[in-house]
Design a protein around this motif. Structure first.
Motif, short mmCIF file in Angstrom:
data_model
loop_
_atom_site.label_atom_id
_atom_site.label_comp_id
_atom_site.label_asym_id
_atom_site.label_seq_id
_atom_site.Cartn_x
_atom_site.Cartn_y
_atom_site.Cartn_z
N GLU A 39 0.81 -1.22 0.00
CA GLU A 39 0.00 0.00 0.00
C GLU A 39 0.84 1.26 0.00
O GLU A 39 0.31 2.36 -0.23
CB GLU A 39 -0.93 0.01 1.21
CG GLU A 39 -0.23 -0.17 2.54
CD GLU A 39 -1.23 -0.27 3.67
OE1 GLU A 39 -2.18 0.55 3.67
OE2 GLU A 39 -1.08 -1.13 4.53
N ARG A 40 2.14 1.16 0.24
CA ARG A 40 3.00 2.36 0.24
C ARG A 40 3.44 2.75 -1.18
O ARG A 40 4.00 3.82 -1.36
CB ARG A 40 4.23 2.12 1.11
CG ARG A 40 3.92 2.02 2.59
CD ARG A 40 5.20 2.05 3.42
NE ARG A 40 6.01 0.87 3.14
CZ ARG A 40 5.90 -0.28 3.81
NH1 ARG A 40 4.98 -0.41 4.75
NH2 ARG A 40 6.69 -1.30 3.54
N GLN A 41 3.21 1.87 -2.13
CA GLN A 41 3.60 2.19 -3.51
C GLN A 41 2.59 3.14 -4.14
O GLN A 41 1.42 3.17 -3.75
CB GLN A 41 3.67 0.90 -4.33
CG GLN A 41 4.77 -0.05 -3.93
CD GLN A 41 6.15 0.51 -4.21
OE1 GLN A 41 6.32 1.40 -5.05
NE2 GLN A 41 7.15 0.03 -3.47
N PRO A 42 3.04 3.95 -5.12
CA PRO A 42 2.11 4.88 -5.79
C PRO A 42 0.96 4.14 -6.45
O PRO A 42 1.10 3.03 -6.95
CB PRO A 42 3.00 5.59 -6.82
CG PRO A 42 4.39 5.40 -6.34
CD PRO A 42 4.43 4.11 -5.61
N PHE A 43 -0.18 4.81 -6.47
CA PHE A 43 -1.40 4.20 -7.03
C PHE A 43 -1.23 3.88 -8.51
O PHE A 43 -1.63 2.80 -8.99
CB PHE A 43 -2.58 5.15 -6.80
CG PHE A 43 -3.83 4.73 -7.50
CD1 PHE A 43 -4.52 3.59 -7.11
CD2 PHE A 43 -4.32 5.48 -8.56
CE1 PHE A 43 -5.68 3.20 -7.77
CE2 PHE A 43 -5.48 5.09 -9.22
CZ PHE A 43 -6.16 3.96 -8.82
N VAL A 44 -0.60 4.78 -9.25
CA VAL A 44 -0.43 4.57 -10.69
C VAL A 44 0.47 3.36 -10.94
O VAL A 44 0.22 2.56 -11.86
CB VAL A 44 0.17 5.84 -11.34
CG1 VAL A 44 0.34 5.63 -12.84
CG2 VAL A 44 -0.72 7.04 -11.09
N LEU A 45 1.50 3.20 -10.12
CA LEU A 45 2.41 2.06 -10.28
C LEU A 45 1.67 0.75 -10.00
O LEU A 45 1.85 -0.25 -10.71
CB LEU A 45 3.61 2.22 -9.35
CG LEU A 45 4.63 1.08 -9.37
CD1 LEU A 45 5.26 0.96 -10.75
CD2 LEU A 45 5.71 1.32 -8.31
N ARG A 46 0.81 0.73 -9.00
CA ARG A 46 0.08 -0.49 -8.66
C ARG A 46 -0.91 -0.86 -9.77
O ARG A 46 -1.07 -2.04 -10.10
CB ARG A 46 -0.65 -0.29 -7.32
CG ARG A 46 0.30 -0.04 -6.17
CD ARG A 46 -0.44 0.30 -4.88
NE ARG A 46 -1.08 -0.87 -4.29
CZ ARG A 46 -1.78 -0.83 -3.17
NH1 ARG A 46 -1.95 0.32 -2.52
NH2 ARG A 46 -2.32 -1.94 -2.69
N CYS A 47 -1.51 0.15 -10.36
CA CYS A 47 -2.39 -0.12 -11.51
C CYS A 47 -1.62 -0.70 -12.69
O CYS A 47 -2.09 -1.61 -13.38
CB CYS A 47 -3.11 1.16 -11.93
SG CYS A 47 -4.33 1.76 -10.75
N ALA A 48 -0.41 -0.16 -12.91
CA ALA A 48 0.41 -0.66 -14.02
C ALA A 48 0.82 -2.11 -13.79
O ALA A 48 0.82 -2.93 -14.72
CB ALA A 48 1.65 0.23 -14.18
N VAL A 49 1.16 -2.47 -12.53
CA VAL A 49 1.54 -3.85 -12.24
C VAL A 49 0.35 -4.78 -12.45
O VAL A 49 0.50 -5.89 -13.00
CB VAL A 49 2.09 -3.95 -10.81
CG1 VAL A 49 2.32 -5.40 -10.43
CG2 VAL A 49 3.39 -3.16 -10.67
N LEU A 50 -0.83 -4.35 -12.02
CA LEU A 50 -2.02 -5.17 -12.24
C LEU A 50 -2.27 -5.39 -13.73
O LEU A 50 -2.59 -6.51 -14.16
CB LEU A 50 -3.23 -4.50 -11.59
CG LEU A 50 -4.58 -5.20 -11.82
CD1 LEU A 50 -4.56 -6.60 -11.23
CD2 LEU A 50 -5.72 -4.37 -11.22
#
Length: 948
Positions: A354-365
């Motif tokens: 949850e500490r990672q940026p939201f945009v980065l988490r969307c990209a990984v998904l």
């Protein structure tokens, strides 16, 4: 301004008009409206009439640019008046292009090489395109060679014009597919890539950015240009763009912008919205040229900017999406850690953090979704990490990370993990059944709980909306088209009451989405129910809905899903793009599932029990029919495979048979040739039999006839002896000549002594003449002997050839097969075998006979070759002996010629002595006659000796 306009219109001197236009240029920035209204017509007239003077043309173009362009005014104007500025530039542009000849005139001026004309012309045309793009594009498109003229700007050696030409083409190619195609086929890709390389790729300046924007205009949503770009091998030239190195000394803002645009350009080529065939070919090209490997290197590198990392993940996602080769490669990529971990695991760790940026988490998904898209192998690998038999306690697996994210306290992690796990089950019934085996340890001392039960437990606990939406999407995906999973879900008696309770309640707008998903899950449980549980048969579940919810209410709640705004956004494209985490509700693939099931569930709810029974019977009948069809298809497929194998075998045997027949035919023809040669030599041998018998029996040692050679050597020795004898006689003659000279000196003392010497000279003269005749006869004999030797040498060569063919045919008669006694017998035997083979019915027997014949013929051919080689060596050695003998005979001839020359000298000396004797008064006439008579007798005797 009015006076200046009058001077421009009425002055006859060019200098006056030029000064007036220069003054208008200086006023055009401050008094834009006035200059535009009053001077535009005069400036256009100057462009038409004064083209010979580049200076006034440049001033006029600059003035028009200042009037039409909004770039300078936007910096000075306030926000309130920005709209008026745009309207002003647009109005002046409309006035200028009202006459299409003005744009055509401007295109002609852009062709001029003069810097003061070309550069302001490019800027003016760019400004016109900014203000009234579609209209100007249409004028340029219909103008002869209009686009081609502008393409020449990219080849200008002056960087200012070239760079502004790139900006011009950017505006020209916006939203116009026809112009984009023309520009692409005018070699724009090659020129732009050359400029990017010259400027330093990602390390270049704003020129690289402009070129990349132009490339995006040419390729985006243009399938023709994308195909041309791929077939032109321009994808391979993109690889050096991403060789950024490992230096972490800092990234400039321009480099970040350039690399971001480069990644976007890669995504344009492999976008999911492109035709599948074009996307697939580009993906394969990127893998083969190493571009995907380079992107993965950037992905696993450390120290790069976050937005570059995010865009790289999105780019890699679309490069591997739906391409099995690229997906397999991505699965093998490891992060540079100790110990090395798969790149997928590292990315999933970022997604559930949850500490990672939201945009980065969307990209990984998105990357994980693309990795699993149409990749059953990858889906199996992910699910296998959750199964009890494959869990490794020493390392973190993808399945463990997904379960951890699924049950964490962060709702975004719950949603992402649920969607990721749903993609692992997408369109794969086998994995849906295997996932039912997954057991989770909830707490110490409690028995393990299945993953399916744990998901329903969390749903019933009343967690956040985002978490419940994610779990409901996972359950809907899991249970769809999997009756066993439906049975496991219904086996828990708390699940159906929970769903009906959620649907029946009247909750707020936030909960309506959850109600719709619960209705969908309950509908799936009815539609895919195999009636294996007595208490939860289809009919009983329908009655339950009718009593507690109502059919109309159920259908209404089911319709909440497709009517939701976030559902419409998610259905547009595969990439999850959300403005904030709260909007992260629906997945693109799940929207497809809703569209597929919404209608069939609505129909299933309204069906009666009789209709269900009929449908079940129809389903069973169809299943039986499908099973029968599948069985027959399998049988037909196996028979087809057997037929193909038999056809291939027949083809191979046929080809082998043809090859063997051709070989046999070739060998038969060779045998016939050898037979003809043998008959010919046999006839020749019959003619030369007497000659060979006269020479007796000879033997050969290493291919050389030693007896004939020894005879030639003996004759050579005899000639050498004769040569030595002649040399001795020559020495005697020399001594006689010396004696004559000495006697000539003593001749003057007394007359009597002169008479005596005269008498002795005459006697010697007679002797010399006799010896000269003898030498001549010996020379004739030697020439006869030389001709005889040459004839014998030729006969020896003929005998060598005859012996060679005797040996060849002697060996051909002694072949291993005793039935083949002669060449004629061999030929007849081959013909008999071929006739018998033609009558035989079995292909294998014929092939074996042909193989044995070919083997025997090949052995015979090899033996003939060996004897031919030995015979050729014999001929070569005899030719060497012949050449040696010829050289020795030539030397003996030369020596005889020298002797003849010496004898001629002696004759001259004798005649000189006779003349001197006559001068001294010695009578020699009578004695000459007697001597001639004696000499005649001696000549007769010599002739008789020669005849003997």
């Amino acid at each position: 301004i009015q006076k200046l306009c009058d001077r421009v219109a009425s002055s006859t001197l060019l200098d006056d008009r030029r000064d007036a236009v220069r003054a208008l240029k200086s006023l055009s920035k401050k008094y834009r409206l006035e200059v535009g209204i009053q001077a535009m017509e005069h400036l256009i007239h100057v462009l038409q009439t004064d083209r010979s003077d580049s200076e006034i043309i440049g001033y006029a173009l600059d003035t028009l640019y200042n009037v039409i362009s909004n770039d300078l005014e936007e910096e000075e104007q306030e926000e309130n008046s920005a709209k008026q500025v745009d309207d002003l530039g647009s109005q002046f542009t409309e006035i200028f292009i009202k006459q299409q000849e003005n744009v055509t005139l401007l295109l002609t001026l852009v062709e001029e090489f003069d810097f003061h004309v070309r550069w302001p012309g490019v800027k003016l045309l760019t400004s016109l395109l900014k203000q009234q793009g579609p209209q100007v594009q249409q004028i340029i498109l219909v103008s002869p060679m209009g686009v081609s003229r502008l393409m020449d700007l990219l080849a200008d050696s002056r960087e200012v014009i070239r760079n502004d030409g790139v900006l011009l083409l950017q505006q020209l190619t916006k939203s116009n597919a026809a112009i984009q195609k023309i520009v692409a086929f005018e070699n724009a890709f090659e020129r732009l890539l050359d400029i990017i390389t010259e400027e330093g790729n990602s390390d270049g300046g704003i020129v690289v950015e402009d070129c990349l924007l132009l490339l995006q205009n040419l390729l985006k949503n243009n399938n023709s240009n994308q195909n041309f770009f791929k077939e032109g091998s321009y994808i391979q030239r993109m690889k050096p763009w991403f060789e950024v190195g490992d230096d972490n000394c800092g990234w400039s803002a321009q480099k970040v912008t350039n690399l971001h645009l480069m990644l976007q350009l890669v995504r344009v080529l492999v976008s999911p919205t492109n035709p599948p065939g074009a996307t697939s070919s580009c993906q394969k090209a990127m893998f083969h040229c190493g571009l995907l490997q380079q992107l993965c290197t950037i992905l696993m590198a450390t120290g790069g900017p976050a937005d570059i990392l995010t865009e790289t993940i999105n780019t890699v996602s679309e490069v591997i999406r739906g391409c099995q080769t690229n997906q397999d490669y991505f699965a093998s990529v490891n992060a540079p850690s100790n110990p090395p971990r798969p790149a997928i695991v590292v990315l999933l760790m970022s997604m559930v953090n949850e500490r990672q940026p939201f945009v980065l988490r969307c990209a990984v998904l998105y990357c994980f979704q693309c990795f699993l898209y149409k990749n059953q192998k990858g889906q199996g690998e992910i699910v296998s990490t959750l199964l009890p038999s494959t869990i490794d306690g020493n390392s973190v697996s993808a399945g463990q990370l997904l379960c951890g994210g699924l049950f964490s306290t962060d709702s975004l992690s719950n949603w992402c993990a649920a969607v990721a796990l749903a993609h692992a089950l997408q369109e794969n019934a086998t994995l849906k059944e295997q996932l039912l085996r997954v057991q989770l340890a909830t707490s110490i001392g409690n028995p393990p709980v299945s993953l399916l039960q744990q998901c329903t437990n969390i749903l019933s606990q009343g967690s956040k909306v985002q978490t419940r939406v994610g779990l409901l999407m996972l359950l809907c995906t899991w249970l769809s088209n999997c009756s066993i999973a439906v049975t496991h879900f219904l086996h828990n008696p708390a699940n159906v009451p929970f769903l009906t309770g959620q649907i029946a309640e009247n909750l707020g707008e936030e909960e309506q989405l959850v109600q719709g998903l619960c209705a969908l899950l309950l509908g799936i449980s009815i539609y895919y129910n195999d009636n294996s549980l007595e208490n939860y048969r289809k009919e009983k579940l329908k009655q339950l809905i009718e009593k507690r919810i109502g059919r109309e209410n159920f259908i209404e709640k089911l319709g909440f899903i497709s009517k939701h705004e976030l559902y419409s956004r998610a259905a547009q494209k595969p990439q999850p793009s959300f403005s904030s985490p709260d909007h992260m509700m629906f997945d693109h693939e799940f929207t497809k599932l809703v569209k597929e099931l919404e209608g069939v569930i609505s129909k299933a709810i309204y069906k009666s029990s009789e209709e269900d029974k009929k449908e079940e019977e129809v389903k069973k009948t169809l299943e039986q029919h499908d099973n029968i069809v599948t069985h027959y298809k399998k049988v037909i497929r196996e028979q087809d495979q057997e037929l193909e194998e038999l056809k291939e075998r027949i083809n191979t045997l046929t080809s082998q048979n043809e090859q063997l027949q051709a070989t046999v035919t070739q060998q038969v023809s060779q045998i016939q040739q050898h037979k003809d040669q043998y008959n010919l030599l046999k006839v020749q041998l019959g003619k030369d039999t007497q000659h060979h018998n006269s020479h007796g029996e000879t033997f050969q040692m290493n291919g050389i006839q030693t007896e004939e050679v020894s005879k030639l050597k003996e004759e050579l020795e005899e000639w050498k002896n004769k040569h030595e004898l002649l040399q001795g006689q020559l020495k005697e003659k020399d001594s006689v000549i010396e004696k004559l000279n000495s006697s000539q000196l003593e001749m003057g003392t007394t007359e009597q002594s002169s008479q005596t010497s005269k008498f002795g000279g005459l006697e010697h003269n007679n002797e010399l003449q006799k010896e000269l005749e003898m030498l001549r006869s010996q020379i004739q004999l030697q020439s006869v002997e030389i001709s005889k030797l040459q004839m014998e040498n030729q006969k020896l060569q003929v005998m060598v050839l005859v012996n060679k063919f005797h040996q060849c045919f002697k060996l051909s008669n002694e072949l291993p097969d005793k039935s083949f006694m002669t060449v004629e017998g061999t030929f007849s035997q081959v013909r008999c075998v071929s006739v018998c083979g033609s009558k035989a019915t079995g292909t294998n027997g014929r092939t074996e006979l042909q193989e044995s014949q070919v083997k025997a013929l090949s052995e015979e051919k090899e033996s003939l070759k060996q004897h031919l080689d030995s015979s050729s060596s014999t001929v070569a050695i005899l030719q060497d002996e012949k050449s040696k003998l010829q050289r020795e005979v030539a030397e003996s001839k030369k020596e005889q010629d020298d002797l003849l020359v010496l004898l001629a000298d002696q004759d001259q000396k004798i005649s000189a002595l006779k003349i001197k004797l006559k001068d001294l008064g010695v009578p020699v006439e009578d004695e000459d006659d007697t001597e001639s008579g004696d000499q005649g007798d001696e000549d007769e005797d010599g002739d008789e000796e020669e005849q003997d």
